[in-house]
Design a protein around this motif. Structure first.
Motif, short mmCIF file in Angstrom:
data_model
loop_
_atom_site.label_atom_id
_atom_site.label_comp_id
_atom_site.label_asym_id
_atom_site.label_seq_id
_atom_site.Cartn_x
_atom_site.Cartn_y
_atom_site.Cartn_z
N ILE A 53 14.20 -7.32 -9.17
CA ILE A 53 13.75 -6.43 -7.38
C ILE A 53 11.77 -6.92 -8.01
CG2 ILE A 53 14.06 -5.52 -5.69
CD1 ILE A 53 16.46 -7.22 -6.11
N MET A 98 12.03 -5.21 -1.40
CA MET A 98 12.83 -4.15 -1.35
C MET A 98 12.87 -2.38 -1.01
SD MET A 98 10.65 -2.12 -4.40
CE MET A 98 9.97 -3.50 -5.30
N ALA A 113 14.15 -3.30 -12.04
CA ALA A 113 12.42 -3.63 -10.96
C ALA A 113 11.68 -3.07 -12.25
CB ALA A 113 12.74 -2.12 -10.10
N SER A 116 7.60 -3.09 -10.17
CA SER A 116 7.56 -3.40 -8.98
C SER A 116 7.56 -2.04 -8.65
CB SER A 116 8.37 -4.41 -9.22
OG SER A 116 9.95 -3.89 -9.07
N VAL A 117 8.37 -1.61 -8.42
CA VAL A 117 8.08 -0.10 -7.88
C VAL A 117 6.62 0.60 -7.83
CG1 VAL A 117 10.68 0.41 -8.12
CG2 VAL A 117 9.33 1.32 -9.44
N LEU A 144 14.06 0.53 -14.65
CA LEU A 144 12.86 0.52 -13.84
C LEU A 144 12.06 0.06 -15.38
CD1 LEU A 144 13.60 3.45 -11.27
CD2 LEU A 144 13.30 1.21 -11.80
#
Length: 212
Positions: A53, A98, A113, A116-117, A144
């Protein structure tokens, strides 16, 4: 419903830099042992289909596929998805956010992820983690990666272009607490020193599991 402004600016920024971003980072994994080790550990733990993602040009998606995972990529930026499809025509890439994944409940064995977060405002991150939890099957794994810290950074230049892009450095302890609140079981947290010359701050990897 009006789209949140941070999604619009993030999409525009990555649409602008997509080709140059891919060219600059294409071989980055080859020189980063810890990234490869963490991704290999995730590949051994995850069972079933995996979603990358915020996949960008698909370099992590392709690496996970090479490790034997059934993996596809999702990215907010149509230009990033176009580059990913061109570079990796044998893999699946979709445009999506997301903040509202167009994926069924409990269908995935893993979610990645990878940096990307960092573009999600901290007050909205719990909702994103809840969305990751929703799409994972019981026993599914989450990975993550993000820069550590606790600050907002506004960028006006990137990859040779003028852009408007906000990123957040995140404290691993807070992210872990938010994941627990979303229903995850923390599995492992690793914080490593920055790799010069491109990294300026320690980097975190966080593995978690949906119970079941």
């Amino acid at each position: 419903m009006t789209e949140p402004s941070f999604l619009t600016t993030t999409r525009t920024a990555y649409d602008t830099v997509a080709a140059d971003y891919e060219a600059l980072l294409r071989d980055d994994l080859a020189g980063n042992t810890m990234d490869r080790v963490v991704l290999a550990a995730f590949a051994e733990l995850a069972e079933g289909e995996v979603a990358d993602i915020g996949c960008g040009p698909g370099r992590i998606t392709a690496h996970l596929a090479a490790l034997g995972l059934a993996v596809f990529g999702v990215d907010l930026s149509p230009e990033m998805v176009a580059v990913a499809r061109d570079r990796h025509p044998d893999l699946r890439f979709e445009v999506g956010s997301m903040t509202g994944l167009e994926l069924p409940d409990g269908g995935l064995g893993g979610v990645v992820a990878w940096y990307s977060v960092i573009h999600i405002p901290p007050d909205l991150q719990p909702a994103v983690f809840a969305e990751f939890h929703r799409v994972l099957a019981p026993g599914g794994r989450l990975l993550l990666a993000f820069q550590t810290g606790d600050e907002r950074r506004d960028h006006t230049e990137g990859y040779g272009h003028r852009i408007t892009l906000t990123g957040y450095r995140l404290p691993p302890e807070r992210v872990t607490a938010q994941l627990v609140e979303a229903g995850f079981e923390p599995h492992a947290t690793l914080v490593r020193a920055p790799e010069p010359p491109n990294e300026k701050t320690p980097q975190a990897y966080l593995l978690a599991r949906k119970p079941g």
